[in-house]
Write a protein that holds these residues in place. Structure first.
Motif, PDB file in Angstrom:
ATOM      1  N   LYS A  96      -1.675   8.342  -8.585  1.00  0.00           N
ATOM      2  CA  LYS A  96      -2.760   8.129  -9.539  1.00  0.00           C
ATOM      3  C   LYS A  96      -4.053   7.776  -8.807  1.00  0.00           C
ATOM      4  CE  LYS A  96      -4.162   5.768 -13.744  1.00  0.00           C
ATOM      5  NZ  LYS A  96      -3.757   4.950 -14.900  1.00  0.00           N
ATOM      6  N   ILE A  97      -5.153   8.352  -9.249  1.00  0.00           N
ATOM      7  CA  ILE A  97      -6.469   8.046  -8.703  1.00  0.00           C
ATOM      8  C   ILE A  97      -7.267   7.285  -9.753  1.00  0.00           C
ATOM      9  CG2 ILE A  97      -8.630   8.992  -7.821  1.00  0.00           C
ATOM     10  CD1 ILE A  97      -7.052  11.325  -6.703  1.00  0.00           C
ATOM     11  N   VAL A  98      -7.716   6.099  -9.395  1.00  0.00           N
ATOM     12  CA  VAL A  98      -8.456   5.231 -10.310  1.00  0.00           C
ATOM     13  C   VAL A  98      -9.912   5.168  -9.863  1.00  0.00           C
ATOM     14  CG1 VAL A  98      -8.678   2.876 -11.201  1.00  0.00           C
ATOM     15  CG2 VAL A  98      -6.408   3.864 -10.815  1.00  0.00           C
ATOM     16  N   GLU A  99     -10.835   5.473 -10.772  1.00  0.00           N
ATOM     17  CA  GLU A  99     -12.257   5.455 -10.447  1.00  0.00           C
ATOM     18  C   GLU A  99     -12.868   4.064 -10.582  1.00  0.00           C
ATOM     19  OE1 GLU A  99     -13.942   7.955  -9.229  1.00  0.00           O
ATOM     20  OE2 GLU A  99     -12.249   9.338  -9.353  1.00  0.00           O
ATOM     21  N   HIS A 100     -12.292   3.246 -11.440  1.00  0.00           N
ATOM     22  CA  HIS A 100     -12.822   1.907 -11.674  1.00  0.00           C
ATOM     23  C   HIS A 100     -12.899   1.139 -10.350  1.00  0.00           C
ATOM     24  CE1 HIS A 100     -13.375  -2.082 -13.349  1.00  0.00           C
ATOM     25  NE2 HIS A 100     -13.359  -1.613 -14.587  1.00  0.00           N
ATOM     26  N   ARG A 101     -14.012   0.425 -10.136  1.00  0.00           N
ATOM     27  CA  ARG A 101     -14.201  -0.299  -8.880  1.00  0.00           C
ATOM     28  C   ARG A 101     -13.108  -1.330  -8.623  1.00  0.00           C
ATOM     29  NH1 ARG A 101     -19.661  -0.817 -10.223  1.00  0.00           N
ATOM     30  NH2 ARG A 101     -20.697   0.897  -9.163  1.00  0.00           N
ATOM     31  N   ALA A 102     -12.569  -1.307  -7.411  1.00  0.00           N
ATOM     32  CA  ALA A 102     -11.653  -2.342  -6.931  1.00  0.00           C
ATOM     33  C   ALA A 102     -12.312  -3.009  -5.736  1.00  0.00           C
ATOM     34  CB  ALA A 102     -10.313  -1.725  -6.536  1.00  0.00           C
ATOM     35  N   ALA A 103     -11.847  -4.210  -5.382  1.00  0.00           N
ATOM     36  CA  ALA A 103     -12.501  -4.947  -4.301  1.00  0.00           C
ATOM     37  C   ALA A 103     -11.511  -5.861  -3.600  1.00  0.00           C
ATOM     38  CB  ALA A 103     -13.677  -5.761  -4.849  1.00  0.00           C
ATOM     39  N   HIS A 104     -11.881  -6.266  -2.409  1.00  0.00           N
ATOM     40  CA  HIS A 104     -11.037  -7.185  -1.642  1.00  0.00           C
ATOM     41  C   HIS A 104     -10.732  -8.474  -2.396  1.00  0.00           C
ATOM     42  CE1 HIS A 104     -11.910  -5.469   2.673  1.00  0.00           C
ATOM     43  NE2 HIS A 104     -11.061  -4.734   1.982  1.00  0.00           N
ATOM     44  N   VAL A 105     -11.691  -8.939  -3.184  1.00  0.00           N
ATOM     45  CA  VAL A 105     -11.463 -10.178  -3.931  1.00  0.00           C
ATOM     46  C   VAL A 105     -10.356 -10.019  -4.964  1.00  0.00           C
ATOM     47  CG1 VAL A 105     -13.761 -11.187  -3.584  1.00  0.00           C
ATOM     48  CG2 VAL A 105     -13.381  -9.578  -5.476  1.00  0.00           C
ATOM     49  N   ASP A 106      -9.951  -8.786  -5.260  1.00  0.00           N
ATOM     50  CA  ASP A 106      -8.891  -8.546  -6.242  1.00  0.00           C
ATOM     51  C   ASP A 106      -7.494  -8.791  -5.677  1.00  0.00           C
ATOM     52  OD1 ASP A 106     -10.868  -7.744  -8.029  1.00  0.00           O
ATOM     53  OD2 ASP A 106     -10.672  -5.633  -7.496  1.00  0.00           O
ATOM     54  N   ILE A 107      -7.347  -8.811  -4.373  1.00  0.00           N
ATOM     55  CA  ILE A 107      -6.022  -8.922  -3.762  1.00  0.00           C
ATOM     56  C   ILE A 107      -5.387 -10.268  -4.106  1.00  0.00           C
ATOM     57  CG2 ILE A 107      -4.787  -9.004  -1.559  1.00  0.00           C
ATOM     58  CD1 ILE A 107      -6.798  -6.937  -0.503  1.00  0.00           C
ATOM     59  N   PHE A 108      -6.174 -11.341  -4.111  1.00  0.00           N
ATOM     60  CA  PHE A 108      -5.676 -12.675  -4.451  1.00  0.00           C
ATOM     61  C   PHE A 108      -5.147 -12.699  -5.885  1.00  0.00           C
ATOM     62  CE2 PHE A 108      -5.754 -17.034  -5.758  1.00  0.00           C
ATOM     63  CZ  PHE A 108      -5.615 -17.823  -4.619  1.00  0.00           C
ATOM     64  N   ALA A 109      -5.957 -12.219  -6.824  1.00  0.00           N
ATOM     65  CA  ALA A 109      -5.555 -12.229  -8.233  1.00  0.00           C
ATOM     66  C   ALA A 109      -4.322 -11.368  -8.463  1.00  0.00           C
ATOM     67  CB  ALA A 109      -6.709 -11.746  -9.107  1.00  0.00           C
ATOM     68  N   THR A 110      -4.220 -10.263  -7.745  1.00  0.00           N
ATOM     69  CA  THR A 110      -3.061  -9.363  -7.864  1.00  0.00           C
ATOM     70  C   THR A 110      -1.793 -10.064  -7.404  1.00  0.00           C
ATOM     71  OG1 THR A 110      -4.511  -7.480  -7.433  1.00  0.00           O
ATOM     72  CG2 THR A 110      -2.150  -7.119  -7.165  1.00  0.00           C
ATOM     73  N   ALA A 111      -1.878 -10.739  -6.249  1.00  0.00           N
ATOM     74  CA  ALA A 111      -0.721 -11.458  -5.717  1.00  0.00           C
ATOM     75  C   ALA A 111      -0.302 -12.596  -6.643  1.00  0.00           C
ATOM     76  CB  ALA A 111      -1.042 -11.987  -4.323  1.00  0.00           C
ATOM     77  N   ALA A 112      -1.299 -13.300  -7.180  1.00  0.00           N
ATOM     78  CA  ALA A 112      -0.989 -14.400  -8.086  1.00  0.00           C
ATOM     79  C   ALA A 112      -0.250 -13.911  -9.325  1.00  0.00           C
ATOM     80  CB  ALA A 112      -2.274 -15.123  -8.482  1.00  0.00           C
ATOM     81  N   GLU A 113      -0.737 -12.834  -9.917  1.00  0.00           N
ATOM     82  CA  GLU A 113      -0.096 -12.281 -11.118  1.00  0.00           C
ATOM     83  C   GLU A 113       1.319 -11.819 -10.812  1.00  0.00           C
ATOM     84  OE1 GLU A 113       0.305 -11.155 -15.085  1.00  0.00           O
ATOM     85  OE2 GLU A 113      -1.325 -12.296 -14.142  1.00  0.00           O
ATOM     86  N   ALA A 114       1.499 -11.130  -9.690  1.00  0.00           N
ATOM     87  CA  ALA A 114       2.827 -10.610  -9.335  1.00  0.00           C
ATOM     88  C   ALA A 114       3.813 -11.729  -9.037  1.00  0.00           C
ATOM     89  CB  ALA A 114       2.710  -9.677  -8.132  1.00  0.00           C
ATOM     90  N   ALA A 115       3.322 -12.825  -8.471  1.00  0.00           N
ATOM     91  CA  ALA A 115       4.199 -13.937  -8.089  1.00  0.00           C
ATOM     92  C   ALA A 115       4.401 -14.938  -9.214  1.00  0.00           C
ATOM     93  CB  ALA A 115       3.606 -14.651  -6.873  1.00  0.00           C
ATOM     94  N   GLY A 116       3.654 -14.771 -10.297  1.00  0.00           N
ATOM     95  CA  GLY A 116       3.783 -15.696 -11.417  1.00  0.00           C
ATOM     96  C   GLY A 116       3.016 -16.981 -11.249  1.00  0.00           C
ATOM     97  N   ALA A 117       1.940 -16.939 -10.445  1.00  0.00           N
ATOM     98  CA  ALA A 117       1.130 -18.133 -10.204  1.00  0.00           C
ATOM     99  C   ALA A 117      -0.123 -18.103 -11.070  1.00  0.00           C
ATOM    100  CB  ALA A 117       0.732 -18.215  -8.728  1.00  0.00           C
TER     101      ALA A 117
END
Length: 551
Positions: A404-425
């Protein structure tokens, strides 16, 4: 008092020695940091690294527990260095099948953005999920000799601010404030085993090193960088950029060394990129039966350019020595990523492991190679797209679709929030977070999105909001306004013909800028970076656009 002939001779000799000493100091003073470091902490012979062994058997199957999280960060990788999407070094003749496989088996964030246009602030953004300027980590940690080297040898208008030296701490003390929560600490508190390999560049004291900021185990170079092999190693092919003051400083000062868990420095057993990759494989094997977070932070393809001779020899079709060396470094990087992916699969961890691949910023002008950031203008140390628009791939087979190719902007600052959501924090509520969950973002359709992204380096500031991008520079005094939806490569400056849009963007930029903290230490040097030509060519001409970068 009379001085005899012998006394005159001795006095003359002392004068000659003194003058010679001054001349040598003026010419080679930038060697001093490396000499002091070697005297203080000499590099020891190689030793075996033993990663802490997790449980012999898993308490629950890999697919039933929290996902493993692996963040693979390249250093100064150009947007056009990967063969995915038809790019690649040397006209696409150097494939990167392993890195490309992350894109093909996961999600491509086509508009992925670094945390900053230089390395350390980007790493701080990844670690915290916040703009590094929110807590004053604005400039890349470096000793004054580094800044002075740039100003002395760069020419072309570089400025050194000697009067600011008193406000600059030792490079080991240049760090993110201790009250900032690192992704490693957040995941450690969720029961993850946290592992760091490679480049840190976020502090080198007992309270700022990775093993005191949430990493259970850390193998790498603190606080900054390292050679890939000893300079005179028969397996090394070196490319020295004589025109680059940064290269001059790095060759003079970098050791070939790593540290493990805060111990003495020692030599790796092989070419650095392969060494880090093979140690990452060992670490995965040791932690196969418990959830882990791995931050694999390569120093490839940052200068000094050093390739493994076998990789260099395999690229005989590339005639240019610098390009061939650089391409061979990309080959080693791709090989290393392949080893990590293969080990995850071999251990039955592939489906429930989040793998994110990106670069800390865009390709650097100081390697002297055009085209590494194509199709974008600009380089590392500019906020043009070439400096901050980076490869950004993420796969999680258990949750994300392939290809899948996503056009919506992603950023380095998103990695923290992604990890938190995946880990249940839950994200702490006592501070602003600038990121969002990339898994949720992967479900977005169409457009760049409305989320604003902000960048600052001294008086040079940038805002991305919706389809629009504003760059504000004080040196030179200029505004650039681009519609990225229509002009993603920033060819047409619309500032003069869109005064209302310019005013609106300026107001938003001022609001966000007002939320940021003052720099923790001052910049010592400001140097011009040409937007459309790499270093090493003709001097800047009147037609060349440029910005001044502060550090």
């Amino acid at each position: 008092m009379k001085i005899g002939k012998r006394g005159v001779g001795i006095l003359a000799a002392l004068v000659v020695v003194g003058v010679l000493g001054v001349v040598l100091f003026q010419r080679y003073w930038y060697y001093i940091p490396g000499i002091i470091q070697e005297l203080r902490d000499p590099v020891q012979p190689n030793r075996e690294v033993t990663w802490d062994e997790g449980p012999a058997e898993a308490a629950v199957p890999a697919d039933a527990r929290q996902p493993n999280i692996v963040v693979i960060l390249a250093d100064d990788l150009g947007f056009n260095d990967l063969s995915f999407g038809g790019g690649g070094v040397a006209g696409g003749s150097v494939p990167t099948p392993n890195i490309d496989s992350i894109a093909r088996s996961g999600v491509v964030f086509a508009n992925g953005y670094a945390g900053n246009a230089t390395c350390a602030p980007s790493r701080a953004a990844i670690m915290t999920g916040r703009y590094a300027t929110r807590f004053g980590f604005e400039f890349t940690p470096a000793p004054p000799q580094f800044a002075k080297t740039i100003a002395t040898f760069a020419g072309n208008g570089a400025v050194y601010f000697e009067e600011r030296e008193e406000g600059v701490p030792h490079v080991d003390e240049m760090s993110v404030p201790e009250n900032e929560i690192y992704i490693s600490k957040m995941l450690q508190d969720q029961g993850y085993r946290t592992l760091m390999l490679g480049k840190w560049h976020l502090g080198g004291t007992d309270t700022t090193r990775p093993e005191t900021r949430g990493f259970d185990e850390a193998l790498g170079f603190m606080p900054g960088a390292s050679l890939f092999l000893p300079k005179n190693d028969p397996n090394a092919v070196n490319s020295v950029q004589e025109f680059d003051p940064i290269d001059k400083f790095l060759w003079a000062n970098l050791p070939f060394a790593v540290q493990f868990n805060g111990g003495d420095r020692f030599e790796p057993s092989e070419y650095m990129t392969d060494y880090l990759s093979n140690e990452a494989v060992k670490a995965i094997r040791a932690n196969r039966n418990r959830p882990f977070f791995m931050y694999l932070s390569y120093n490839a393809v940052h200068t000094p350019l050093q390739a493994l001779k076998s990789d260099y020899d395999a690229l005989s079709h590339i005639e240019d020595h610098t390009l061939r060396t650089y391409a061979a470094m990309v080959v080693a990087l791709d090989r290393g990523v392949g080893k990590v992916l293969d080990e995850l699969k071999a251990q039955g961890l592939e489906d429930n492991t989040i793998v994110i691949f990106t670069s800390d910023n865009g390709g650097a002008n100081y390697v002297g190679l055009p085209g590494i950031n194509d199709p974008y203008r600009g380089w590392k140390a500019t906020f043009f797209e070439g400096g901050i628009h980076v490869p950004f791939f993420m796969k999680w087979p258990a949750k994300l679709p392939a290809g899948k190719i996503v056009e919506h902007r992603a950023a380095h600052v998103d990695i923290f929030a992604t990890a938190a959501e995946a880990a249940g924090a839950a994200l702490p509520q006592d501070r602003v977070y600038d990121g969002m969950d990339l898994v949720g973002l992967a479900g977005s359709t169409g457009g760049l999105g409305d989320r604003a992204l902000f960048f600052r380096d001294g008086d040079y500031k940038t805002l991305l909001k919706g389809d629009w991008k504003l760059q504000v520079s004080e040196r030179p005094k200029k505004n650039w306004l681009f519609n990225l939806a229509e002009d993603p490569t920033e060819r047409k400056n619309l500032a003069a013909e869109n005064p209302e849009r310019l005013s609106e963007m300026m107001e938003t930029l001022r609001e966000i800028d007002g939320e940021q903290a003052k720099p923790l230490w001052p910049s010592l040097v400001e140097a011009p970076i040409m937007i459309d030509r790499p270093l090493g060519g003709a001097p800047r001409g009147p037609e060349d656009e440029f910005v001044y970068w502060a550090n």
